[in-house]
Scaffold this motif. Sequence first.
Motif, PDB file in Angstrom:
ATOM      1  N   LYS A  62       0.793  -1.227   0.000  1.00 17.46           N
ATOM      2  CA  LYS A  62       0.000   0.000   0.000  1.00 17.46           C
ATOM      3  C   LYS A  62       0.832   1.288   0.000  1.00 17.46           C
ATOM      4  O   LYS A  62       0.512   2.225  -0.736  1.00 17.46           O
ATOM      5  N   PRO A  63       1.886   1.397   0.824  1.00 17.44           N
ATOM      6  CA  PRO A  63       2.680   2.642   0.803  1.00 17.44           C
ATOM      7  C   PRO A  63       3.230   2.966  -0.581  1.00 17.44           C
ATOM      8  O   PRO A  63       3.346   4.138  -0.947  1.00 17.44           O
ATOM      9  N   LEU A  64       3.579   1.922  -1.361  1.00 15.68           N
ATOM     10  CA  LEU A  64       4.069   2.149  -2.712  1.00 15.68           C
ATOM     11  C   LEU A  64       2.951   2.674  -3.608  1.00 15.68           C
ATOM     12  O   LEU A  64       3.179   3.532  -4.462  1.00 15.68           O
ATOM     13  N   ASN A  65       1.730   2.161  -3.418  1.00 15.21           N
ATOM     14  CA  ASN A  65       0.562   2.677  -4.154  1.00 15.21           C
ATOM     15  C   ASN A  65       0.362   4.154  -3.855  1.00 15.21           C
ATOM     16  O   ASN A  65       0.158   4.967  -4.773  1.00 15.21           O
ATOM     17  N   TRP A  66       0.412   4.492  -2.574  1.00 19.85           N
ATOM     18  CA  TRP A  66       0.179   5.882  -2.158  1.00 19.85           C
ATOM     19  C   TRP A  66       1.258   6.802  -2.713  1.00 19.85           C
ATOM     20  O   TRP A  66       0.952   7.917  -3.153  1.00 19.85           O
ATOM     21  N   LEU A  67       2.510   6.340  -2.690  1.00 21.39           N
ATOM     22  CA  LEU A  67       3.631   7.150  -3.183  1.00 21.39           C
ATOM     23  C   LEU A  67       3.453   7.451  -4.676  1.00 21.39           C
ATOM     24  O   LEU A  67       3.603   8.603  -5.111  1.00 21.39           O
ATOM     25  N   ALA A  68       3.130   6.414  -5.452  1.00 22.24           N
ATOM     26  CA  ALA A  68       2.954   6.587  -6.900  1.00 22.24           C
ATOM     27  C   ALA A  68       1.745   7.464  -7.205  1.00 22.24           C
ATOM     28  O   ALA A  68       1.793   8.318  -8.098  1.00 22.24           O
ATOM     29  N   ASP A  69       0.662   7.276  -6.452  1.00 27.82           N
ATOM     30  CA  ASP A  69      -0.538   8.087  -6.669  1.00 27.82           C
ATOM     31  C   ASP A  69      -0.292   9.552  -6.291  1.00 27.82           C
ATOM     32  O   ASP A  69      -0.796  10.469  -6.959  1.00 27.82           O
ATOM     33  N   PHE A  70       0.490   9.768  -5.227  1.00 31.41           N
ATOM     34  CA  PHE A  70       0.821  11.135  -4.814  1.00 31.41           C
ATOM     35  C   PHE A  70       1.653  11.835  -5.890  1.00 31.41           C
ATOM     36  O   PHE A  70       1.404  12.988  -6.238  1.00 31.41           O
ATOM     37  N   TYR A  71       2.632  11.114  -6.411  1.00 37.83           N
ATOM     38  CA  TYR A  71       3.473  11.654  -7.489  1.00 37.83           C
ATOM     39  C   TYR A  71       2.608  12.065  -8.679  1.00 37.83           C
ATOM     40  O   TYR A  71       2.739  13.168  -9.209  1.00 37.83           O
ATOM     41  N   THR A  72       1.717  11.174  -9.080  1.00 36.38           N
ATOM     42  CA  THR A  72       0.852  11.438 -10.230  1.00 36.38           C
ATOM     43  C   THR A  72      -0.046  12.645  -9.980  1.00 36.38           C
ATOM     44  O   THR A  72      -0.240  13.492 -10.866  1.00 36.38           O
ATOM     45  N   SER A  73      -0.595  12.733  -8.764  1.00 36.60           N
ATOM     46  CA  SER A  73      -1.500  13.841  -8.458  1.00 36.60           C
ATOM     47  C   SER A  73      -0.779  15.186  -8.517  1.00 36.60           C
ATOM     48  O   SER A  73      -1.354  16.187  -8.950  1.00 36.60           O
TER      49      SER A  73
END
Length: 222
Positions: free
Chosen positions: A52-63
């Motif tokens: 999950k932390p990797l999902n959040w990191l990638a989604d934050f970058y994209t946002s």
Amino acid sequence: MNRLNLDFERIIPSIPYILEGIPTTLQVVVVAAIIGFVLGIVLSILKISKIKPLNWLADFYTSIFRGTPLVLQLMLIYFGSPQMLGIQIEAYEAAFLAFGLNSAAYISEIIRGGILAVDKGQREAALALGVSESSMMLNIILPQAIKNILPALMNELISLTKESAVVTIIGLADIMRRAYIVGGQTFKFFEPILVAGLIYYVMIMILTLFGKLLERRMRRSD
């Protein structure tokens, strides 16, 4: 009532000078596309990771990169680097970084969708045969995903080519910058900007044709 008074005779001698901006534009587009594609693949894998932390990191970058203007990102990297890092990032490097990082955010979403669209049965079959996760992703899933999303990737490359015109604000002598310089020298801006627009149009048409030929060839190989 003012009439549109076009005078291309004064601009024609400057057209070769404007055309000399093509290599600069292509260099920014090609390097940024490579950075965006490689980083986009990494981000897409992080987005589908079970961690999950990797999902959040990638989604934050994209946002961040999808939620702010590209020109703002370019200006922060180029004009903000002396204050934030104590060094001046060169114009080319700033353009590569800004366009590459921005493109990665969009490409990651395209690739993620392509990966998820691949039949789950192939993943299960590969795992049943003892193929490792990394090997399966690299040799089975990604090639099929990229083939399916080729039109979307070409659209991103076309968008990147058009958006590259904003590098003029950091002084790179691209097509638009040269057109603006010619306008300042001749006191006629409409004509050189129109010429620049025609150059971009031809470049985009060539890219579009190349994309269609590549897509047709990949379909024949199926």
